[in-house]
Design a protein around this motif. Sequence first.
Motif, mmCIF file in Angstrom:
data_model
loop_
_atom_site.group_PDB
_atom_site.id
_atom_site.type_symbol
_atom_site.label_atom_id
_atom_site.label_comp_id
_atom_site.label_asym_id
_atom_site.label_seq_id
_atom_site.Cartn_x
_atom_site.Cartn_y
_atom_site.Cartn_z
ATOM 1 N N PRO A 51 -31.973 -37.733 26.808
ATOM 2 C CA PRO A 51 -32.172 -36.444 26.135
ATOM 3 C C PRO A 51 -31.801 -35.243 27.002
ATOM 4 C CG PRO A 51 -34.033 -37.880 25.735
ATOM 5 C CD PRO A 51 -33.202 -38.536 26.788
ATOM 6 N N GLY A 52 -31.943 -35.376 28.318
ATOM 7 C CA GLY A 52 -31.651 -34.249 29.210
ATOM 8 C C GLY A 52 -30.339 -34.388 29.949
ATOM 9 N N LEU A 53 -29.454 -35.210 29.416
ATOM 10 C CA LEU A 53 -28.203 -35.496 30.109
ATOM 11 C C LEU A 53 -27.427 -34.232 30.451
ATOM 12 C CD1 LEU A 53 -26.599 -38.005 31.040
ATOM 13 C CD2 LEU A 53 -25.394 -37.928 28.843
ATOM 14 N N THR A 54 -27.379 -33.262 29.525
ATOM 15 C CA THR A 54 -26.577 -32.046 29.735
ATOM 16 C C THR A 54 -27.369 -30.889 30.333
ATOM 17 O OG1 THR A 54 -26.996 -31.224 27.491
ATOM 18 C CG2 THR A 54 -25.098 -32.683 27.784
ATOM 19 N N VAL A 55 -28.640 -31.112 30.608
ATOM 20 C CA VAL A 55 -29.486 -30.045 31.153
ATOM 21 C C VAL A 55 -29.288 -29.962 32.670
ATOM 22 C CG1 VAL A 55 -31.871 -29.248 31.448
ATOM 23 C CG2 VAL A 55 -31.168 -30.359 29.314
ATOM 24 N N ALA A 56 -29.263 -28.741 33.185
ATOM 25 C CA ALA A 56 -29.059 -28.542 34.625
ATOM 26 C C ALA A 56 -30.145 -29.247 35.430
ATOM 27 C CB ALA A 56 -29.061 -27.051 34.945
ATOM 28 N N VAL A 57 -29.763 -29.675 36.617
ATOM 29 C CA VAL A 57 -30.700 -30.385 37.493
ATOM 30 C C VAL A 57 -31.908 -29.522 37.818
ATOM 31 C CG1 VAL A 57 -30.986 -31.427 39.774
ATOM 32 C CG2 VAL A 57 -28.885 -31.826 38.481
ATOM 33 N N GLU A 58 -31.678 -28.228 38.066
ATOM 34 C CA GLU A 58 -32.789 -27.349 38.410
ATOM 35 C C GLU A 58 -33.764 -27.148 37.260
ATOM 36 O OE1 GLU A 58 -29.008 -24.780 37.850
ATOM 37 O OE2 GLU A 58 -29.578 -26.709 38.752
ATOM 38 N N GLN A 59 -33.346 -27.521 36.035
ATOM 39 C CA GLN A 59 -34.244 -27.454 34.886
ATOM 40 C C GLN A 59 -34.858 -28.815 34.571
ATOM 41 O OE1 GLN A 59 -31.372 -25.486 32.104
ATOM 42 N NE2 GLN A 59 -32.994 -23.975 31.835
ATOM 43 N N SER A 93 -29.638 -28.198 24.376
ATOM 44 C CA SER A 93 -28.722 -27.219 24.973
ATOM 45 C C SER A 93 -29.167 -25.796 24.667
ATOM 46 C CB SER A 93 -27.301 -27.449 24.458
ATOM 47 O OG SER A 93 -27.188 -27.152 23.078
ATOM 48 N N VAL A 94 -29.752 -25.585 23.489
ATOM 49 C CA VAL A 94 -30.264 -24.262 23.117
ATOM 50 C C VAL A 94 -31.573 -23.979 23.851
ATOM 51 C CG1 VAL A 94 -31.061 -22.807 21.213
ATOM 52 C CG2 VAL A 94 -29.153 -24.389 20.861
ATOM 53 N N LEU A 95 -32.439 -24.966 23.917
ATOM 54 C CA LEU A 95 -33.706 -24.773 24.628
ATOM 55 C C LEU A 95 -33.458 -24.430 26.093
ATOM 56 C CD1 LEU A 95 -35.811 -27.759 23.205
ATOM 57 C CD2 LEU A 95 -35.920 -25.351 22.530
ATOM 58 N N ALA A 96 -32.463 -25.074 26.698
ATOM 59 C CA ALA A 96 -32.151 -24.794 28.101
ATOM 60 C C ALA A 96 -31.591 -23.389 28.261
ATOM 61 C CB ALA A 96 -31.143 -25.825 28.615
ATOM 62 N N GLU A 97 -30.785 -22.952 27.288
ATOM 63 C CA GLU A 97 -30.196 -21.616 27.351
ATOM 64 C C GLU A 97 -31.253 -20.528 27.258
ATOM 65 O OE1 GLU A 97 -26.887 -18.891 24.911
ATOM 66 O OE2 GLU A 97 -27.192 -20.999 24.391
ATOM 67 N N PHE A 98 -32.283 -20.777 26.450
ATOM 68 C CA PHE A 98 -33.323 -19.771 26.236
ATOM 69 C C PHE A 98 -34.652 -20.198 26.858
ATOM 70 C CE2 PHE A 98 -30.311 -19.170 22.742
ATOM 71 C CZ PHE A 98 -30.010 -17.829 22.898
ATOM 72 N N ALA A 99 -34.575 -20.939 27.949
ATOM 73 C CA ALA A 99 -35.780 -21.450 28.606
ATOM 74 C C ALA A 99 -36.685 -20.349 29.121
ATOM 75 C CB ALA A 99 -35.394 -22.386 29.747
ATOM 76 N N VAL A 101 -37.699 -17.922 27.409
ATOM 77 C CA VAL A 101 -38.683 -17.724 26.350
ATOM 78 C C VAL A 101 -39.724 -18.831 26.498
ATOM 79 C CG1 VAL A 101 -39.068 -17.636 23.856
ATOM 80 C CG2 VAL A 101 -36.929 -16.739 24.829
ATOM 81 N N THR A 102 -40.961 -18.453 26.645
ATOM 82 C CA THR A 102 -42.022 -19.410 26.983
ATOM 83 C C THR A 102 -42.026 -20.643 26.099
ATOM 84 O OG1 THR A 102 -43.419 -17.621 27.818
ATOM 85 C CG2 THR A 102 -44.499 -19.702 27.272
ATOM 86 N N ALA A 103 -41.953 -20.454 24.784
ATOM 87 C CA ALA A 103 -42.001 -21.588 23.858
ATOM 88 C C ALA A 103 -40.819 -22.519 24.057
ATOM 89 C CB ALA A 103 -42.044 -21.089 22.419
ATOM 90 N N ALA A 104 -39.634 -21.960 24.314
ATOM 91 C CA ALA A 104 -38.440 -22.774 24.520
ATOM 92 C C ALA A 104 -38.544 -23.549 25.828
ATOM 93 C CB ALA A 104 -37.189 -21.907 24.520
ATOM 94 N N GLY A 105 -39.029 -22.898 26.880
ATOM 95 C CA GLY A 105 -39.192 -23.569 28.158
ATOM 96 C C GLY A 105 -40.178 -24.720 28.075
ATOM 97 N N ALA A 187 -33.507 -15.520 19.827
ATOM 98 C CA ALA A 187 -32.452 -14.519 19.961
ATOM 99 C C ALA A 187 -32.289 -13.803 18.632
ATOM 100 C CB ALA A 187 -31.141 -15.163 20.389
ATOM 101 N N SER A 188 -31.712 -12.609 18.693
ATOM 102 C CA SER A 188 -31.508 -11.809 17.485
ATOM 103 C C SER A 188 -30.080 -11.280 17.442
ATOM 104 C CB SER A 188 -32.497 -10.639 17.436
ATOM 105 O OG SER A 188 -33.829 -11.092 17.465
ATOM 106 N N GLY A 189 -29.660 -10.916 16.242
ATOM 107 C CA GLY A 189 -28.360 -10.264 16.070
ATOM 108 C C GLY A 189 -27.179 -11.128 16.483
ATOM 109 N N ALA A 190 -26.218 -10.495 17.138
ATOM 110 C CA ALA A 190 -24.996 -11.198 17.533
ATOM 111 C C ALA A 190 -25.282 -12.363 18.465
ATOM 112 C CB ALA A 190 -24.032 -10.212 18.199
ATOM 113 N N GLN A 191 -26.267 -12.201 19.328
ATOM 114 C CA GLN A 191 -26.611 -13.281 20.260
ATOM 115 C C GLN A 191 -27.107 -14.510 19.502
ATOM 116 O OE1 GLN A 191 -29.961 -12.562 22.860
ATOM 117 N NE2 GLN A 191 -29.191 -13.959 24.444
ATOM 118 N N ALA A 192 -27.879 -14.284 18.446
ATOM 119 C CA ALA A 192 -28.400 -15.389 17.646
ATOM 120 C C ALA A 192 -27.270 -16.118 16.933
ATOM 121 C CB ALA A 192 -29.415 -14.871 16.632
#
Length: 351
Positions: A51-59, A93-99, A101-105, A187-192
């Motif tokens: 499940p974490g294959l693409t997640v950075a090692v530091e995460q 991949s999205v959770l790692a990008e927005f980690a 954000v407390t809930a995502a992390g 995320a909101s707007g264009a970022q979302a």
Amino acid sequence: MSLQPTADQRDLRAAVAAFLTSHCGEAAVRKAEPLGVDTALWARCSGMGLPGLTVAVEQGGGGAGFVEAAIAAELMGRHLAPVPFVEVTSAVSVLAEFAAVTAAGEALRSTLAGDLVPTVCLHPVTAGTAPIVPAGAVADVVIALRDDQLVLARTAPGVRGEALVPNLGAMPLARWDLAGADTVVLASGAQAHSAFARLRGRWQALTAVALVGLGLRAIEIALEYIRQRKAFGTPIATFQTVQHRLADDATALEGGRLLAYEAAWAQTADPDRADVLGASAFLFASEAAIRTTDACLHFHGGYGFTLEYAIQLYFRRARAWSQVFGDRRTEYVRLARLLFDDDRRGAHGLS
């Protein structure tokens, strides 16, 4: 994109192939129906760190890329593995990008620990409902685009079970009612919208390579059968019409495989083209897998339609997996706009 796998990639392929050969045979696939999920098998996948294959090692992840995820996805498709690997990898991949954000992390850490199953809704929320959520029947949280916000939603226990979507491919599909769900804005707007496009492209790329794996295995099953089946006292494997059809299908699947791996590679290496490549790979692989399994089933004659033969497992999933994204004609229209609209061509690095 390099066509030569690295030593690590070869090792990954060997490890996942050996694991699935040992733990995901035809009997396991059949046993997981009709819901299409083997929780014990998924727990083993989590134990391997898939499940974490693409997640950075530091995460806390494996630090690999989407090419490595594609290697695993191809083998999952080959074995019809009843696990939500594609959906979880896309969501992670999205959770790692927005980690940040407390809930995502927290969701990311729980997923990597094997305690949470996240998934993605591939189409914007309509009237408060996330329609046809892949792995939605077994997921704990879903990432969805609601209006101009990318949200992480968690529903009350039991809601998903009441919204199951029966399907021919034995997939854990469900509709999620987000009206009363506990949601957190990532995320909101264009970022979302940008993040939503990326997660869809990743899902398409990984699903494409899974369909290729499915199709290539279907050809192997057909070859085993046509060498034994006779017509007019002659093995049908000697008939040119059979040989030519299988050769055409194998060629198409190899082309789809190359395109799917390029789409996976582009997710991080060439993001400007990732959307176009993801859609192209998904559409091409879908058509190739459907055509291939149709031929392979018919080469079995009437036996191919019976539940006792393995080929029907592949025939049904080739159609169902490609339908999760919706009507392919709509996606062809979107792809055409990406390719031929002058403004969008520049935005995607196309000439």
